[in-house]
Every structure is written in C-alpha cells, then in structure tokens.
Design a protein around this motif. Structure first.
Motif, PDB file in Angstrom:
ATOM      1  N   VAL A 164       0.782  -1.127   0.038  1.00 28.83           N
ATOM      2  CA  VAL A 164       0.151  -0.110  -0.018  1.00 28.83           C
ATOM      3  C   VAL A 164       0.985   1.240   0.017  1.00 28.83           C
ATOM      4  N   LEU A 165       1.822   1.407   0.860  1.00 31.27           N
ATOM      5  CA  LEU A 165       2.657   2.638   0.874  1.00 31.27           C
ATOM      6  C   LEU A 165       3.726   2.121   0.046  1.00 31.27           C
ATOM      7  N   GLU A 166       4.196   3.533  -0.722  1.00 36.79           N
ATOM      8  CA  GLU A 166       5.697   3.531  -1.353  1.00 36.79           C
ATOM      9  C   GLU A 166       6.333   4.462  -1.089  1.00 36.79           C
ATOM     10  N   ASP A 167       7.769   4.477  -1.731  1.00 38.59           N
ATOM     11  CA  ASP A 167       8.446   5.634  -1.559  1.00 38.59           C
ATOM     12  C   ASP A 167       8.774   5.842  -0.165  1.00 38.59           C
ATOM     13  N   VAL A 168       9.234   4.886   0.570  1.00 38.43           N
ATOM     14  CA  VAL A 168       9.604   5.550   2.094  1.00 38.43           C
ATOM     15  C   VAL A 168      10.799   6.183   1.958  1.00 38.43           C
ATOM     16  N   HIS A 169      10.835   7.564   2.560  1.00 40.85           N
ATOM     17  CA  HIS A 169      11.731   8.320   2.427  1.00 40.85           C
ATOM     18  C   HIS A 169      11.936   9.215   3.709  1.00 40.85           C
ATOM     19  N   PHE A 170      12.747  10.149   3.933  1.00 37.62           N
ATOM     20  CA  PHE A 170      13.208  11.089   4.864  1.00 37.62           C
ATOM     21  C   PHE A 170      12.921  10.427   6.270  1.00 37.62           C
ATOM     22  N   VAL A 171      13.797   9.269   6.460  1.00 35.40           N
ATOM     23  CA  VAL A 171      13.756   8.498   7.500  1.00 35.40           C
ATOM     24  C   VAL A 171      14.580   9.061   8.675  1.00 35.40           C
ATOM     25  N   ARG A 172      14.358   9.590   9.835  1.00 38.48           N
ATOM     26  CA  ARG A 172      15.019  10.012  10.826  1.00 38.48           C
ATOM     27  C   ARG A 172      14.821   9.096  11.932  1.00 38.48           C
ATOM     28  N   ALA A 173      15.806   9.030  12.722  1.00 39.55           N
ATOM     29  CA  ALA A 173      15.673   8.128  14.076  1.00 39.55           C
ATOM     30  C   ALA A 173      16.653   8.968  15.032  1.00 39.55           C
ATOM     31  N   ARG A 174      16.150   8.925  16.316  1.00 39.44           N
ATOM     32  CA  ARG A 174      16.639   9.479  17.297  1.00 39.44           C
ATOM     33  C   ARG A 174      16.628   8.716  18.631  1.00 39.44           C
ATOM     34  N   ARG A 175      17.769   8.510  19.259  1.00 38.63           N
ATOM     35  CA  ARG A 175      17.807   7.816  20.516  1.00 38.63           C
ATOM     36  C   ARG A 175      17.619   8.876  21.764  1.00 38.63           C
ATOM     37  N   THR A 176      16.696   8.325  22.490  1.00 36.05           N
ATOM     38  CA  THR A 176      16.438   9.011  23.739  1.00 36.05           C
ATOM     39  C   THR A 176      16.490   8.437  24.983  1.00 36.05           C
ATOM     40  N   ALA A 177      16.344   8.859  26.374  1.00 30.90           N
ATOM     41  CA  ALA A 177      16.344   7.968  27.395  1.00 30.90           C
ATOM     42  C   ALA A 177      15.381   6.983  27.450  1.00 30.90           C
ATOM     43  N   SER A 178      14.023   7.133  26.645  1.00 35.20           N
ATOM     44  CA  SER A 178      13.220   6.182  26.744  1.00 35.20           C
ATOM     45  C   SER A 178      13.263   5.302  25.708  1.00 35.20           C
ATOM     46  N   ASN A 194      10.792   8.801  12.815  1.00 33.23           N
ATOM     47  CA  ASN A 194       9.890   9.662  11.899  1.00 33.23           C
ATOM     48  C   ASN A 194      10.238   8.922  10.528  1.00 33.23           C
ATOM     49  N   TYR A 195       9.112   8.947   9.593  1.00 35.38           N
ATOM     50  CA  TYR A 195       9.482   8.663   8.215  1.00 35.38           C
ATOM     51  C   TYR A 195       8.304   9.314   7.403  1.00 35.38           C
ATOM     52  N   HIS A 196       8.556   9.557   6.118  1.00 35.84           N
ATOM     53  CA  HIS A 196       7.643   9.720   5.143  1.00 35.84           C
ATOM     54  C   HIS A 196       7.362   8.861   4.030  1.00 35.84           C
ATOM     55  N   CYS A 197       6.227   8.590   3.510  1.00 38.79           N
ATOM     56  CA  CYS A 197       6.029   7.822   2.589  1.00 38.79           C
ATOM     57  C   CYS A 197       5.111   8.328   1.465  1.00 38.79           C
ATOM     58  N   ARG A 198       4.630   7.526   0.347  1.00 33.02           N
ATOM     59  CA  ARG A 198       3.698   8.029  -0.544  1.00 33.02           C
ATOM     60  C   ARG A 198       2.652   6.915  -0.947  1.00 33.02           C
ATOM     61  N   VAL A 199       1.621   7.498  -1.137  1.00 33.30           N
ATOM     62  CA  VAL A 199       0.299   6.336  -1.216  1.00 33.30           C
ATOM     63  C   VAL A 199      -0.463   7.026  -2.347  1.00 33.30           C
ATOM     64  N   ASP A 200      -1.387   6.172  -2.763  1.00 30.33           N
ATOM     65  CA  ASP A 200      -2.331   6.338  -3.970  1.00 30.33           C
ATOM     66  C   ASP A 200      -3.431   7.279  -3.219  1.00 30.33           C
ATOM     67  N   ALA A 218      -2.766   1.177   6.895  1.00 33.22           N
ATOM     68  CA  ALA A 218      -1.105   0.796   6.412  1.00 33.22           C
ATOM     69  C   ALA A 218      -0.029   1.259   7.142  1.00 33.22           C
ATOM     70  N   VAL A 219      -0.278   2.548   7.548  1.00 33.66           N
ATOM     71  CA  VAL A 219       0.906   3.342   8.239  1.00 33.66           C
ATOM     72  C   VAL A 219       0.873   2.414   9.620  1.00 33.66           C
ATOM     73  N   ASP A 220      -0.028   2.089  10.302  1.00 35.23           N
ATOM     74  CA  ASP A 220      -0.030   1.252  11.407  1.00 35.23           C
ATOM     75  C   ASP A 220       0.580   0.140  11.245  1.00 35.23           C
ATOM     76  N   ARG A 221       0.417  -0.794  10.225  1.00 39.83           N
ATOM     77  CA  ARG A 221       0.805  -2.125   9.903  1.00 39.83           C
ATOM     78  C   ARG A 221       2.382  -1.809   9.709  1.00 39.83           C
ATOM     79  N   PRO A 261       0.327  11.919  -0.733  1.00 37.67           N
ATOM     80  CA  PRO A 261      -0.052  11.469  -2.066  1.00 37.67           C
ATOM     81  C   PRO A 261       0.835  11.169  -2.961  1.00 37.67           C
ATOM     82  N   LEU A 262       0.620  10.179  -3.841  1.00 37.00           N
ATOM     83  CA  LEU A 262       1.805  10.000  -4.835  1.00 37.00           C
ATOM     84  C   LEU A 262       1.138  10.992  -5.945  1.00 37.00           C
ATOM     85  N   PRO A 263       2.427  11.654  -6.588  1.00 37.39           N
ATOM     86  CA  PRO A 263       2.049  12.721  -7.599  1.00 37.39           C
ATOM     87  C   PRO A 263       0.979  12.069  -8.819  1.00 37.39           C
TER      88      PRO A 263
END
Length: 131
Positions: free
Chosen positions: A68-82, A87-93, A104-107, A128-130
């Motif tokens: 369902v989701l496409e083009d996963v991009h702009f992935v950021r990951a941060r280690r915290t005390a917890s 965070n990530y972006h993706c594209r969808v119909d 789909a995002v929850d899955r 949304p996909l272009p």
C-alpha cells in the motif's frame, strides 16, 4: 501548549470544529483530539547513519510486502532516554481512504517495531503520490 488550561484548549478546538463544519457542511461530524504540544525537541541524539539506514531498509521491506505504501523516504531516528524515536515519510495512492492509509501506516509501524528492538515511538507521514 501543554501549560494551557484544558478549557482554553477546548475553546480553540471548538472554534476549529465550527470553521471546518461551516466549510464542508453540518451533516459531517467533526471531532478533534487535544494533545499537549512538545515545545522542546526530545533530548537525545541522532542514530548513526548505519543504524538509520537499517531502519529505512526494514521500513522499505515492510512497505513492499504490504503493497500500500510506497517511496519510504526522509527517515530520521533519534535515541532518547526512553528509547528510539523514528519519523518517516512515504507516498500512497491519493484515491485511498484516510482509514485505509492509516491502517497501512499502523501496519508498517508494527512491522518496524517487530524487527528493530528498542523503538518506543514511530511517526509515519503519508503524502499522496504525484498525479
């Protein structure tokens, strides 16, 4: 603002609900949800490039498997005390329903947590996909 009184926050939310209702019609039920604004960045540090790349690989594989989701991009990951916050972006119909996209995002979020230990929060943003 997390320090704002609930009454004041509710007034703002109610004004927003009214404005949306005025725009799209009263026959549509509008409900908002109030969350405290995190005004400061979570204390922590960005994950190493290799660790973030692995998280992206897991996200891309999960998205491809689900279809369902496409083009996963702009992935950021941060280690915290917890734990790790991703965070990530993706594209969808664009024709899919909000419900279908949310599911789909929850899955994909659950897929990531199942494959990468230590993740305490995942925030996916679907564009949304272009056309």
């Amino acid at each position: 603002d997390a320090q704002m009184s609930h009454g004041a926050a509710h007034d703002i939310a109610s004004e927003l609900e009214s404005a949306i209702s005025d725009e799209i019609g009263a026959e549509v039920e509008i409900e908002t949800h109030i969350e405290p604004l995190e005004s400061e960045e979570l204390a922590g540090e960005d994950l190493a490039t290799e660790a973030t790349a692995e998280i992206k690989r897991v996200l891309v594989a999960g998205a491809a498997k689900d279809g369902v989701l496409e083009d996963v991009h702009f992935v950021r990951a941060r280690r915290t005390a917890s734990g790790t916050v991703v965070n990530y972006h993706c594209r969808v119909d664009a024709a899919l329903t909000v419900h279908a996209v949310h599911e789909a995002v929850d899955r994909l979020d659950r897929h990531l947590r199942a494959h990468v230990p230590g993740i305490v929060r995942v925030v996916g943003h679907a564009d949304p996909l272009p056309a």
